[in-house]
Each structure stands twice: as C-alpha cells, then as structure tokens.
Design a protein around this motif. Structure first.
Motif, mmCIF file in Angstrom:
data_model
loop_
_atom_site.group_PDB
_atom_site.id
_atom_site.type_symbol
_atom_site.label_atom_id
_atom_site.label_comp_id
_atom_site.label_asym_id
_atom_site.label_seq_id
_atom_site.Cartn_x
_atom_site.Cartn_y
_atom_site.Cartn_z
ATOM 1 N N ALA A 73 39.896 0.642 27.341
ATOM 2 C CA ALA A 73 39.842 0.169 26.247
ATOM 3 C C ALA A 73 38.765 1.147 25.469
ATOM 4 C CB ALA A 73 39.299 -1.130 26.402
ATOM 5 N N GLU A 74 39.253 1.707 24.107
ATOM 6 C CA GLU A 74 38.262 2.306 23.267
ATOM 7 C C GLU A 74 37.458 1.261 22.568
ATOM 8 O OE1 GLU A 74 39.369 5.640 21.468
ATOM 9 O OE2 GLU A 74 39.711 6.766 23.380
ATOM 10 N N PRO A 75 36.214 1.544 22.473
ATOM 11 C CA PRO A 75 35.689 0.463 21.619
ATOM 12 C C PRO A 75 35.884 1.026 19.849
ATOM 13 C CG PRO A 75 34.031 1.913 22.660
ATOM 14 C CD PRO A 75 35.407 2.107 23.086
ATOM 15 N N MET A 76 36.060 -0.131 18.966
ATOM 16 C CA MET A 76 36.471 0.201 17.814
ATOM 17 C C MET A 76 35.560 1.204 17.101
ATOM 18 S SD MET A 76 39.463 -0.542 17.571
ATOM 19 C CE MET A 76 40.029 -0.634 15.871
ATOM 20 N N THR A 77 34.189 0.719 17.177
ATOM 21 C CA THR A 77 33.171 1.290 16.678
ATOM 22 C C THR A 77 32.444 2.126 17.717
ATOM 23 O OG1 THR A 77 31.842 -0.624 16.671
ATOM 24 C CG2 THR A 77 32.997 -0.114 14.682
ATOM 25 N N PHE A 78 32.151 3.241 17.292
ATOM 26 C CA PHE A 78 31.345 4.116 18.026
ATOM 27 C C PHE A 78 30.601 4.777 17.541
ATOM 28 C CE2 PHE A 78 30.487 7.732 21.073
ATOM 29 C CZ PHE A 78 30.009 7.004 22.076
ATOM 30 N N SER A 79 29.175 5.201 17.768
ATOM 31 C CA SER A 79 28.434 5.903 16.918
ATOM 32 C C SER A 79 27.244 6.841 18.066
ATOM 33 C CB SER A 79 27.405 5.436 15.919
ATOM 34 O OG SER A 79 26.541 4.504 16.460
ATOM 35 N N VAL A 80 26.969 7.857 17.757
ATOM 36 C CA VAL A 80 26.130 8.720 18.514
ATOM 37 C C VAL A 80 25.093 9.267 17.579
ATOM 38 C CG1 VAL A 80 27.317 10.861 18.488
ATOM 39 C CG2 VAL A 80 25.944 10.068 20.429
ATOM 40 N N THR A 81 23.858 9.179 17.963
ATOM 41 C CA THR A 81 22.626 9.903 17.278
ATOM 42 C C THR A 81 22.541 11.346 17.819
ATOM 43 O OG1 THR A 81 21.785 7.654 17.053
ATOM 44 C CG2 THR A 81 20.289 9.379 16.525
ATOM 45 N N LEU A 82 22.739 12.194 16.967
ATOM 46 C CA LEU A 82 22.460 13.703 17.279
ATOM 47 C C LEU A 82 21.174 14.159 17.796
ATOM 48 C CD1 LEU A 82 24.913 15.519 15.006
ATOM 49 C CD2 LEU A 82 25.342 14.164 17.255
ATOM 50 N N PRO A 83 21.191 14.892 18.814
ATOM 51 C CA PRO A 83 19.892 15.428 19.378
ATOM 52 C C PRO A 83 18.841 16.228 18.479
ATOM 53 C CG PRO A 83 21.461 16.377 20.650
ATOM 54 C CD PRO A 83 21.981 15.474 19.523
#
Lengths: 151, 362
Positions: free
Chosen positions: A46-56
């Motif tokens: 199951a893929e979460p609809m929203t996904f965010s990542v903070t870049l390093p």
C-alpha cells in the motif's frame, strides 16, 4: 448373452468409480496448489497517498547548474538547480528501462547513461529511447529546507 | 498409453528389473503390532510438508533482528495464504515431533533395534536429535518475546556443559548475547546446515529399512515359532493404507491451521523482563521442568550442570541401546530393557504434564 451384459455393467461401474476417484484427486490437487500459487504472487504494498522527504542539503549549498540524487522512499530522485537558479525535482528513474539518470552540467540536460536517453530540464524526453517524460516531483522550500513531495 | 511407452523407453536404457522385483516383493508382516509400522512413514510425510512450506516461507522471510518479526507479520497479514503456509509449517512441526516420538518408542518397545538393525536405530536417534535442533532453531526465527527468551534460556543451558559449554554458547549465539546475529545464524542452521545433514542421514535410514525389511517383534516371533507369518504386499495394500493416513493428516493440518492459526505474539525486546508463565516448546518442557526441581547445589556441583549431564547420558543410553541390550541381540526376552523404556516414557509424560499443571497450581 448374459455374460456380456454383466461385463458391460462391470465396465460401466468401473468407469464411474475411476471418474469419481480421478475428479476427487483433481480437486485435492487444486486445493493444495491454488493457495501455493496465490502465495507466490507478492502482495501489492500500500502506497501512502502523500509522502514527503526533507532533503539533506541546505538551500545555500546548492550551486547553480548542478544536479544531485536523493533518496525518495525506495527510489532515487533528482534535484536540479538550473543555471537560472530555479529548483526542479524529478524521479531519477529513466522511463526507458529504469536506469538512474543524471544531470549533465556541460550540456545542461538530464541524461541516462544506459542507452543515451536525454531529457530537457522540464523532464521532457527529447532524444534517445525514453518513451515518456520523467515523473515530476513537487518542491517546497521552507526557509533553508527543501521538501520534496509526490507530484 | 504414455506410461507404458516411457517405461519401455527407460527399460531399453536402464535395467528396471531389480526395482520392479523389489516393489513386487516388498511385503509387510501382519500381526498385533502392525499398526506401529505407520508412524515412521507418517513422520516422513510431515517432514515433506515441512520442506515444501519451509521453502515457501523463505521467499518472504528476512533473517535479521530488524526485519525478522516484521517479515513474519507481513506473511501472516499481507501475503495471500501466508497465514496458511506459516501455520501449517508450525503445526506440522509439532505433529512431526509427536509422530517421531511415537515412532521412536514403538520401535524401542518392540525391540526393533536389536541385531541386525543397530545402524537403523543409531541413524534414527541422530534424526531425532536433528529434528529437535530444527525445532529449537526454527522457534527463534519469528523473533518474538517467547522465542527470544526460549533461545536465551536454551543456549544458557547449552553453556552449562563442562569444558565446551562457554564456547558452544558463543558459537550458537553468534556473540555473547542473543541478538539479530543469532537470528541470522539460526536461519543458516535451519535452512542450510540441518537440511543438508538430515538429507544424508534420512537417506541412510530409509535405505537400511528397505534393505532389511520390517522387524517383527520378538514376542510375535516366539509365538509363531516355525510358522511363517502372514504378510501383505507393500504395493498396493500397505501403501494405500499409508496414503490414507497421510490424507487424514493433511486434513487435520488444514483444519488446525485454519481454526488455530499460529500466533505471532509481541516483538522481542531485549530490554523487557521475561513474561510470566514462559516455557519452551512442549517437547522440551520435560527437561525444562526437571531442571526446576534440581537443587542449585548438589555437593560440590552446580545443580544445572548435573541436570544437563543427566539428560545427555539418557540420550547416550538410548543411542547405544542396541549394543547394551545383549539379551535382545541373541533373541531372548529382555524385560529389563522393556521396563527401562517404559520408565523413560513415563518420566517424559509425567514431567511434561507437570510443566503445564504445576505453574497453574501455584
């Protein structure tokens, strides 16, 4: 002929028994192999609809005309800062055969080394084998942080 | 008929006559104790189930401290029929130990270990040990609280062995403590080392059984002195009865797995206290319980050490029984050894029951 009639009856009885035995064995095997075959097929994650990542990386440390690869869930993403200073983010997965693309500073385009596919800085496939544009990702800049989301 | 043509094709290249002759000739003695002949084959069938379901489980299982529990959870909840495959693997493992024990003790009490079948008995005892190792190593793999503490205690007990104990414990744990490294290690034992070993010894065991045929209990032999025993052909008569038993076992497994899917429990936490009422798998309970009754110190010795040595000697006695029981070897009645066997069975049953009842009475 009485004997023949008896023989025919025995034959018919035997055919019925054989059929019953065969079909019940078939049902048994199907009921064993059906779960096994189903089990072998990996479940969809199951893929979460929203996904965010903070870049390093901080905004300040990015040079103009450069590109960097980052982790986006389990796949690579590509962050590009154009020579005009604009930030863009794409999935770094080549639409041809899923190699990882890279930013070319000398030509200012996005290039896939596997089969020489080229995309422009909007992610559009402009030469070589890629059939589709790169998948764009949403960018958000908050202060010094860059946050990437599913487009 | 394709079957006939294939046989003919083979016949032209390989002499199938010895095989055919063997199949036609193989016969099973019929007497009061014929029923005990089914338990070895039943154990073999359940072992086959273990191989099949075990291979399926390797496709999704991940042997590490970080992923083991989650991957079993994934099998139980997300994979289609994963709950079925894992539950059958667990249930079949337990039934297999049970049928193996019945096989072992029925063989013991009918004195089938006597000359000329000493090697069959010895390979059988080795198989018994390997299967217990299978159970012990497999139990840790889900990496839940119960399996974590069972492994901690089990490897600690192995560490009690004089001289080699400490080395053995570090070898089993893959370090000083039970950690993710132990999981990876036990997985290696469970799916590579033990299967390779069991294949060889099981092959030998089955070869010897085919070579020598079924043993007839001495009491039956004496009663039939001079008269040949009744037999039934192995193919198809006995084989069909075998298959019927296997069919019932398969149905039982499916029912158990569906009605009582195997629990996964809580994920292991090395920094949490052991839960109340913790105990090992039922087939280790009699040893576990016995160790509780041994005083901490007996003269200059540690109680635990004596317990471990006692069980090792018991195992050694069983392993060597064909060579100790001289009377059976020469065909005479051997009541002493029969009573020793009955004593061992009674001991195991009583202490196993204690293991389950005693904590409840406190």
């Amino acid at each position: 002929m009485v004997v023949q009639q008896q023989d025919e009856q025995v034959d018919r009885g035997r055919r019925v028994v054989n059929w019953l035995l065969g079909s019940s064995l078939a049902v048994l095997f199907v009921s064993i192999f059906y779960p096994i075959v189903k089990y072998l097929v990996p479940p969809k994650l199951a893929e979460p609809m929203t996904f965010s990542v903070t870049l390093p990386w901080k905004l300040a440390e990015l040079k103009a005309n450069s590109g960097r690869i980052f982790r986006f869930r389990s796949l690579p993403g590509l962050l590009v800062k154009t020579s005009g200073g604009e930030l863009r983010a794409f999935s770094a997965v080549c639409t041809h055969l899923q190699c990882t693309v890279q930013y070319r500073e000398d030509r200012q385009d996005i290039w896939c080394a596997c089969h020489n596919g080229v995309y422009d800085l909007n992610g559009k496939n402009i030469s070589g084998p890629p059939p589709r544009p790169l998948e764009p990702l949403k960018l958000n800049v908050r202060g010094d942080q860059i946050i990437v989301m599913k487009g | 008929m394709t079957g006939v043509r294939i046989t003919a094709w083979l016949e032209e290249r390989i002499d199938l006559w010895p095989l055919r002759h063997f199949i036609q000739k193989k016969a099973i003695p019929v007497h009061r104790h014929t029923v005990w002949y089914y338990f070895g084959g039943m154990t073999l069938f359940l072992f086959g189930i273990q191989v099949a379901t075990g291979i399926l489980l390797t496709l999704y299982y991940r042997p590490s401290g970080e992923e083991a529990y989650e991957s079993v959870q994934f099998i139980m909840t997300d994979v289609q029929f994963g709950w079925l495959v894992r539950s059958i693997h667990s249930w079949s493992a337990n039934l297999m130990v049970l049928t193996m024990m019945m096989h072992l003790f029925s063989v013991y009490l009918t004195q089938a270990y006597r000359k000329p079948r000493e090697l069959t008995w010895v390979t059988g005892m080795l198989l018994f040990g390997i299967v217990l190792c299978f159970g012990f190593s497999g139990y840790l793999l889900p990496w839940n609280v119960l399996s974590y503490f069972a492994t901690k205690v089990g490897t600690e007990i192995a560490g009690q062995f004089p001289l080699v104990g400490q080395v053995l414990m570090r070898l089993l744990r893959g370090g000083d403590e039970v950690t993710g490294a132990t999981v990876s290690r036990f997985y290696g034992f469970h799916i590579a080392i033990l299967p390779a070993t069991i294949t060889v010894i099981l092959g030998l065991h089955l070869f010897l059984v085919q070579k020598q045929g079924m043993s007839i209990p001495p009491a039956v032999e004496r009663a039939h002195r001079g008269q040949p025993l009744k037999t039934m052909p192995f193919v198809p008569n006995f084989l069909l009865r075998d298959l019927f038993g296997w069919f019932v076992a398969l149905g039982l497994l499916a029912a158990l797995a569906s009605l009582f899917p195997w629990e996964l429990g809580q994920k292991a936490d090395p920094f949490a206290p052991a839960p109340a009422g913790i105990r090992p798998e039922w087939y280790f309970v009699f040893m576990f319980q016995s160790l509780k009754y041994i005083p901490a110190k007996i003269g200059p010795f540690e109680g635990e050490v004596l317990g471990v040595l006692g069980f090792s000697l018991g195992g050694l006695f069983l392993l060597l029984v064909p060579f100790l029981d001289k009377r059976s070897a020469s065909g005479e009645p051997s009541p002493l050894f029969r009573w020793i066997g009955i004593g061992i069975i009674a001991y195991i049953v009583i202490f196993t029951v204690f293991g389950y009842v005693a904590p409840a009475m406190k």
